[in-house]
Design a protein around this motif. Sequence first.
Motif, PDB file in Angstrom:
ATOM      1  N   ARG A  77       1.051  -0.864  -0.272  1.00 44.80           N
ATOM      2  CA  ARG A  77       0.197   0.135  -0.008  1.00 44.80           C
ATOM      3  C   ARG A  77       0.596   1.788  -0.019  1.00 44.80           C
ATOM      4  N   GLN A  98      -7.565  -1.369  -6.407  1.00 41.41           N
ATOM      5  CA  GLN A  98      -8.108  -1.330  -4.873  1.00 41.41           C
ATOM      6  C   GLN A  98      -8.437  -2.212  -4.284  1.00 41.41           C
ATOM      7  N   ASP A 102      -9.016  -4.135  -0.453  1.00 42.74           N
ATOM      8  CA  ASP A 102      -9.390  -3.733   0.488  1.00 42.74           C
ATOM      9  C   ASP A 102      -9.825  -5.477   0.557  1.00 42.74           C
ATOM     10  N   GLU A 103     -10.199  -5.761   0.191  1.00 50.41           N
ATOM     11  CA  GLU A 103     -10.266  -7.228   0.795  1.00 50.41           C
ATOM     12  C   GLU A 103      -9.548  -8.338   0.588  1.00 50.41           C
ATOM     13  N   SER A 105      -6.828  -7.284   2.874  1.00 52.37           N
ATOM     14  CA  SER A 105      -7.033  -6.958   4.140  1.00 52.37           C
ATOM     15  C   SER A 105      -7.832  -7.663   5.112  1.00 52.37           C
TER      16      SER A 105
END
Length: 120
Positions: A77, A98, A102-103, A105
Amino acid sequence: MESFQKLQVYQLSEKIANEVWFIVQNWDLFSKDTVGKQLVRSADSIGANIAEGHGRYNSQDNQRFVKIARGSLNETRHWLRLACARHLLTAEQVDKLQPLLDELSPKLNAYLNSLKKLKG
């Protein structure tokens, strides 16, 4: 024990690493040599640590490697933020990466929590 390649968390990390690889391949030499190499290494490290931890067959060792994978995700990131700030990424590339980041994490956290419930 299930093969690490079948883990959703691993498959997603591999997808991110490959997306990053194909993006960085098109950068100029200076950008590849500075930000690009770091970005590819950190993205590759996520899946590599999931695989290595899975091969330990010990829940505590596996947890340690998943935590390292989580750190590599944060490093990825970081490099992506710098790549954006330096105009190395297109809006389309950011929009593609993105949601994957986001998925991943929460999936890493869920995987870590599942390992904590195991004995060994």
